[in-house]
Design a protein around this motif. Structure first.
Motif, PDB file in Angstrom:
ATOM      1  N   LEU A 128     -16.554  -7.480 -31.479  1.00 26.45           N
ATOM      2  CA  LEU A 128     -16.358  -6.956 -32.824  1.00 26.45           C
ATOM      3  C   LEU A 128     -14.938  -6.429 -32.954  1.00 26.45           C
ATOM      4  CD1 LEU A 128     -19.725  -5.061 -33.430  1.00 26.45           C
ATOM      5  CD2 LEU A 128     -19.112  -7.385 -34.100  1.00 26.45           C
ATOM      6  N   GLY A 129     -14.299  -6.762 -34.053  1.00 28.12           N
ATOM      7  CA  GLY A 129     -12.929  -6.347 -34.287  1.00 28.12           C
ATOM      8  C   GLY A 129     -12.823  -4.877 -34.645  1.00 28.12           C
ATOM      9  N   THR A 239       2.796  -9.095 -22.081  1.00 30.31           N
ATOM     10  CA  THR A 239       2.099  -9.218 -20.799  1.00 30.31           C
ATOM     11  C   THR A 239       1.881  -7.856 -20.155  1.00 30.31           C
ATOM     12  OG1 THR A 239       3.089 -11.400 -20.443  1.00 30.31           O
ATOM     13  CG2 THR A 239       2.182 -10.273 -18.517  1.00 30.31           C
ATOM     14  N   THR A 240       2.895  -7.024 -20.204  1.00 30.69           N
ATOM     15  CA  THR A 240       2.785  -5.690 -19.638  1.00 30.69           C
ATOM     16  C   THR A 240       1.729  -4.868 -20.355  1.00 30.69           C
ATOM     17  OG1 THR A 240       5.133  -5.777 -19.059  1.00 30.69           O
ATOM     18  CG2 THR A 240       4.092  -3.618 -19.054  1.00 30.69           C
ATOM     19  N   LEU A 241       1.688  -4.960 -21.675  1.00 34.04           N
ATOM     20  CA  LEU A 241       0.685  -4.227 -22.451  1.00 34.04           C
ATOM     21  C   LEU A 241      -0.722  -4.690 -22.096  1.00 34.04           C
ATOM     22  CD1 LEU A 241       2.392  -4.075 -25.961  1.00 34.04           C
ATOM     23  CD2 LEU A 241       2.108  -2.206 -24.339  1.00 34.04           C
ATOM     24  N   HIS A 242      -0.900  -5.999 -21.906  1.00 36.89           N
ATOM     25  CA  HIS A 242      -2.203  -6.519 -21.494  1.00 36.89           C
ATOM     26  C   HIS A 242      -2.626  -5.897 -20.167  1.00 36.89           C
ATOM     27  CE1 HIS A 242      -3.835  -9.500 -24.210  1.00 36.89           C
ATOM     28  NE2 HIS A 242      -2.626  -9.988 -24.435  1.00 36.89           N
ATOM     29  N   ASN A 243      -1.702  -5.840 -19.209  1.00 35.27           N
ATOM     30  CA  ASN A 243      -2.016  -5.284 -17.892  1.00 35.27           C
ATOM     31  C   ASN A 243      -2.408  -3.817 -17.988  1.00 35.27           C
ATOM     32  OD1 ASN A 243      -1.319  -7.764 -16.828  1.00 35.27           O
ATOM     33  ND2 ASN A 243       0.782  -7.145 -16.349  1.00 35.27           N
ATOM     34  N   ARG A 244      -1.740  -3.083 -18.832  1.00 35.12           N
ATOM     35  CA  ARG A 244      -2.009  -1.652 -18.939  1.00 35.12           C
ATOM     36  C   ARG A 244      -3.311  -1.368 -19.679  1.00 35.12           C
ATOM     37  NH1 ARG A 244       4.070   0.404 -20.671  1.00 35.12           N
ATOM     38  NH2 ARG A 244       5.124  -0.302 -18.790  1.00 35.12           N
ATOM     39  N   ILE A 245      -3.572  -2.117 -20.727  1.00 34.92           N
ATOM     40  CA  ILE A 245      -4.737  -1.846 -21.574  1.00 34.92           C
ATOM     41  C   ILE A 245      -6.031  -2.200 -20.849  1.00 34.92           C
ATOM     42  CG2 ILE A 245      -5.890  -2.638 -23.686  1.00 34.92           C
ATOM     43  CD1 ILE A 245      -3.096  -2.701 -24.976  1.00 34.92           C
ATOM     44  N   ASN A 246      -5.959  -3.053 -19.831  1.00 36.29           N
ATOM     45  CA  ASN A 246      -7.162  -3.378 -19.065  1.00 36.29           C
ATOM     46  C   ASN A 246      -7.807  -2.134 -18.481  1.00 36.29           C
ATOM     47  OD1 ASN A 246      -7.038  -6.094 -19.573  1.00 36.29           O
ATOM     48  ND2 ASN A 246      -5.927  -6.585 -17.693  1.00 36.29           N
ATOM     49  N   GLU A 247      -7.000  -1.091 -18.227  1.00 39.39           N
ATOM     50  CA  GLU A 247      -7.532   0.142 -17.658  1.00 39.39           C
ATOM     51  C   GLU A 247      -8.456   0.874 -18.624  1.00 39.39           C
ATOM     52  OE1 GLU A 247      -4.403   2.592 -16.415  1.00 39.39           O
ATOM     53  OE2 GLU A 247      -3.582   1.195 -14.963  1.00 39.39           O
ATOM     54  N   LEU A 248      -8.264   0.676 -19.910  1.00 36.24           N
ATOM     55  CA  LEU A 248      -9.070   1.391 -20.893  1.00 36.24           C
ATOM     56  C   LEU A 248     -10.482   0.828 -21.003  1.00 36.24           C
ATOM     57  CD1 LEU A 248      -6.519   1.934 -23.801  1.00 36.24           C
ATOM     58  CD2 LEU A 248      -7.535   3.681 -22.360  1.00 36.24           C
ATOM     59  N   GLU A 252     -12.187  -6.440 -26.028  1.00 35.23           N
ATOM     60  CA  GLU A 252     -11.346  -7.523 -26.529  1.00 35.23           C
ATOM     61  C   GLU A 252     -10.173  -6.942 -27.300  1.00 35.23           C
ATOM     62  OE1 GLU A 252     -10.550 -11.733 -27.215  1.00 35.23           O
ATOM     63  OE2 GLU A 252     -11.541 -10.496 -25.733  1.00 35.23           O
ATOM     64  N   PRO A 253      -9.148  -6.467 -26.607  1.00 35.58           N
ATOM     65  CA  PRO A 253      -7.989  -5.928 -27.319  1.00 35.58           C
ATOM     66  C   PRO A 253      -7.235  -7.044 -28.030  1.00 35.58           C
ATOM     67  CG  PRO A 253      -7.509  -6.106 -24.985  1.00 35.58           C
ATOM     68  CD  PRO A 253      -8.953  -6.451 -25.147  1.00 35.58           C
ATOM     69  N   VAL A 254      -6.626  -6.686 -29.146  1.00 36.07           N
ATOM     70  CA  VAL A 254      -5.791  -7.631 -29.878  1.00 36.07           C
ATOM     71  C   VAL A 254      -4.343  -7.220 -29.658  1.00 36.07           C
ATOM     72  CG1 VAL A 254      -5.180  -8.547 -32.139  1.00 36.07           C
ATOM     73  CG2 VAL A 254      -7.566  -8.057 -31.607  1.00 36.07           C
ATOM     74  N   GLN A 266      -4.355  -3.633 -31.188  1.00 37.16           N
ATOM     75  CA  GLN A 266      -5.602  -3.104 -31.728  1.00 37.16           C
ATOM     76  C   GLN A 266      -6.582  -2.933 -30.581  1.00 37.16           C
ATOM     77  OE1 GLN A 266      -6.957  -5.689 -34.849  1.00 37.16           O
ATOM     78  NE2 GLN A 266      -5.323  -5.080 -36.263  1.00 37.16           N
ATOM     79  N   LEU A 267      -7.151  -1.748 -30.474  1.00 41.41           N
ATOM     80  CA  LEU A 267      -8.060  -1.415 -29.376  1.00 41.41           C
ATOM     81  C   LEU A 267      -9.412  -1.024 -29.944  1.00 41.41           C
ATOM     82  CD1 LEU A 267      -5.572   0.774 -27.302  1.00 41.41           C
ATOM     83  CD2 LEU A 267      -5.949  -1.684 -27.150  1.00 41.41           C
ATOM     84  N   PRO A 268     -10.318  -1.999 -30.136  1.00 36.68           N
ATOM     85  CA  PRO A 268     -11.651  -1.690 -30.681  1.00 36.68           C
ATOM     86  C   PRO A 268     -12.434  -0.793 -29.735  1.00 36.68           C
ATOM     87  CG  PRO A 268     -11.184  -4.045 -30.828  1.00 36.68           C
ATOM     88  CD  PRO A 268     -10.124  -3.441 -29.962  1.00 36.68           C
ATOM     89  N   GLY A 269     -13.126   0.189 -30.311  1.00 42.47           N
ATOM     90  CA  GLY A 269     -13.974   1.080 -29.530  1.00 42.47           C
ATOM     91  C   GLY A 269     -13.263   2.265 -28.926  1.00 42.47           C
ATOM     92  N   VAL A 270     -11.937   2.313 -29.001  1.00 44.29           N
ATOM     93  CA  VAL A 270     -11.167   3.426 -28.431  1.00 44.29           C
ATOM     94  C   VAL A 270     -10.869   4.438 -29.533  1.00 44.29           C
ATOM     95  CG1 VAL A 270      -9.000   4.090 -27.319  1.00 44.29           C
ATOM     96  CG2 VAL A 270     -10.150   1.974 -26.658  1.00 44.29           C
TER      97      VAL A 270
END
Length: 625
Positions: A128-129, A239-248, A252-254, A266-270
């Motif tokens: 979900l977005g 790419t760096t943002l993808h690596n960092r956001i995985n910790e949250l 499905e981050p956008v 965009q960080l759904p659920g955060v």
């Protein structure tokens, strides 16, 4: 005439079974969960961590529905948000004794309640977005001028080293904005410098001018090279943002480019904006220092006082190591990092490539310190850790360095990735920030669901009233179209947004258009005096060309939206295009299968249930059933 072979019915049954299986996960909802992931690249989440989580939950008296190691993180599911919050506090106390140096990230999350047998079939619900689930939205401005300036700064040192190696005398090298100026004493040195630059740096352009008795050579990046550099900086930041956001633990981050120098995150659920900002601003840097091998340092490793000019850091095994404060090299001198294997021992290693300045410094340091240990430290969130501390066996030149330290293949890959894309290629600034609450997302879901449901029911009711039995077949085909649409979106793990739900409602209206064409074509054949069986056969065959043309033209428009649109427009286009493809299958292939199953076996069929057929002669009307 109107009979399907068995293999066609087999295709329909298999498609229906797959549609049901991959649609089911969307009906189980989500359970509140606590997710534990690594807080540092050098920390791994494994079965030992899983046992600690289970012990912490047991000690706190919180009973999870399940606790499992999934991928690189641990997820504990609970039956209520109260237990979720209690569990988070208990797990944080157990895994993060020092809040200033967190080894793990403990985050609240929502995970699917789907049964395990669906998970074994890789059946998962749609994501979900932001507008449906709630969360945080950032727009980041990338400082492209800083990226270019950083490149010119590095280029200045590289040019100085290159001219020294080629024994070309010059009167000084300095940076002036986005250019490098080289002062040369005579025309001969000028030409020699231009030849060297042309051979070694094809992406540079030069311009020379007389400056009194000397010459001034201005070096700058070619326009196409500057554009490529900016594109690479933007891609590395993404790419760096993808690596960092995985910790949250975001499902499905956008993270996508917008324009030439902006990134939308965009960080759904955060809901914790401060936590999201902390992750986005995270950095990882590399430092090379010499190990202090004095007697005082050896005593300090056993708990004594650290000598002046040195610091204590921990190795991967937890042993303390005393290293000098003086930094030999930093990650700024690193141009690439790739995992590999040692040619002699076949152990996993990380191969580093240094720029010209770094290669020269490393060569000098290794020549002067043969037999001594050199420590390679990785700094993350202000905390340093010794990745490896090898003994220097000989002088190392050429700008290529290999680091090892009893690493696994996965650790070598992770370390190389962190070093290669662990820091931002260019500074970024948050220029837009907004938070969408979960209650608003739930309201959007309810409204979108109601629009699709009521649109479906009204369409089916109208079709049944106007086309009778054929209208009911059309309604069933429409339901199957919706089933296939949701199943494909779930299989692709697409992100459903509010525009996507609007496209889903629109897809229902467009899908029924194909059945209207078929039904009207059957009516026309009946008006012309054809038998019911012949009318059904001709209706489907002759309507297909019109259906195909109309859907293809609409699909072209959808593909154009997908190719040139961004954000919500792309979300709409994805559902729109998939809906067109599924409608062509359900409205023609599936609905004809139902009609053939109902009417195909009747040899002496005298009428069909398709509502009132208006005859043009005399304006009379008869019931086709």
């Amino acid at each position: 005439m109107n009979r399907y072979p068995v293999w066609k019915y087999a295709i329909i049954v298999i498609a229906l079974l797959l549609g049901v299986v991959y649609t089911l996960p969307n009906f189980f909802g989500e359970a509140p969960a606590v997710q534990v992931s690594s807080g540092k690249a050098t920390i791994k989440v494994d079965t030992g961590t899983l046992q600690k989580v289970e012990d912490a939950l047991k000690a706190a008296g919180v009973s999870p529905q399940s606790v499992a190691l999934e991928g690189g993180s641990i997820r504990a599911r609970f039956d209520s948000t109260d237990n979720q919050l209690k569990a988070k506090d208990a797990v944080q106390k157990a895994l993060i004794p020092d809040a200033a140096d967190p080894q793990f990230v403990v985050a609240l999350n929502l995970v699917s309640r789907s049964p395990e047998w669906l998970g074994a079939l890789h059946a998962a619900p749609m994501y979900l977005g932001l507008d449906l689930r709630g969360g945080v939205h950032f727009m980041l401005q990338v400082d492209m001028q800083a990226a270019l300036t950083q490149r010119v700064e590095s280029l200045t040192g590289d040019l100085r080293s290159l001219l020294r190696e080629k024994d070309i005398r010059h009167g000084g090298i300095s940076r002036n904005g986005q250019t490098v100026e080289i002062r040369l004493r005579d025309a001969q040195q000028l030409e020699a410098t231009k030849r060297v630059l042309s051979a070694q740096f094809p992406d540079l352009q030069t311009q020379d001018a007389a400056d009194g008795a000397e010459f001034r050579l201005t070096v700058s990046n070619k326009p196409e090279a500057a554009r490529k550099l900016q594109e690479q900086a933007l891609k590395q930041n993404i790419t760096t943002l993808h690596n960092r956001i995985n910790e949250l633990g975001v499902a499905e981050p956008v993270i996508q480019q917008q324009g030439l120098d902006r990134i939308v995150v965009q960080l759904p659920g955060v809901q914790d904006t401060a936590k999201a900002k902390d992750i986005l601003g995270r950095t990882a840097t590399l430092e090379v220092r010499m190990v202090d091998e004095s007697t005082e340092a050896r005593a300090a490793e056993q708990g004594g006082i650290v000598p002046f000019g040195a610091e204590r850091y921990l190795e991967r095994e937890g042993r303390p190591l005393i290293v000098k404060k003086q930094v030999v090299l930093t990650g700024d001198n690193l141009t690439d990092a790739q995992p590999g294997f040692d040619n002699q021992t076949q152990e996993p290693v990380v191969n580093l490539t240094l720029d010209a300045k770094g290669a020269r410094i490393f060569k000098d340091v290794t020549r002067e310190n043969v037999g001594k240990r050199m420590a390679i430290l990785l700094f993350e969130k202000g905390k340093g850790e010794v990745v490896t501390a090898p003994v220097i066996r000989s002088e190392i030149g050429g700008g290529r360095v290999q680091i090892s330290g009893r690493m696994t293949t996965a650790e070598a890959n992770d370390t190389a990735l962190l070093l290669r894309a662990g820091s931002l290629a260019a500074p970024m600034e948050i220029i837009e920030e907004r938070t969408i609450g979960p209650s608003l997302g739930a309201e959007n879901i309810a409204k979108g669901f109601n629009s699709v449901t009521w649109g479906f029911l009204v369409i089916v009711a109208f079709m049944c009233l106007y086309y009778a039995m054929f209208g009911l077949v059309s309604g069933i085909a429409l339901a199957v179209n919706l089933l296939f649409l949701v199943a494909i979106l779930s299989m692709l793990q697409a992100t459903l947004t509010l525009p996507g739900m609007a496209a889903m409602a629109l897809a229902l209206g467009m899908a029924i258009d194909s059945n209207v064409l078929i039904n009207e074509r059957v009516r026309e054949e009946l008006r012309n005096g054809a038998s019911p069986q012949a009318a059904i056969h001709a209706g489907y065959d002759r309507a297909w060309a019109t259906i195909f043309d109309s859907n293809i033209t609409t699909l072209i428009a959808g593909v154009a939206l997908l190719a040139f649109g961004s954000g919500p427009v792309r979300g709409f286009a994805v559902v729109h295009c998939i809906g067109i493809l599924t409608s062509m299958f359900s409205a023609v292939f599936f609905s004809r299968g139902l009609v053939n199953l109902w009417y195909g076996s009747k040899k002496k069929l005298k009428s069909v249930s398709i509502g009132t057929v208006w005859r043009p002669e005399g304006g009379s009307a008869v019931k086709a059933d």
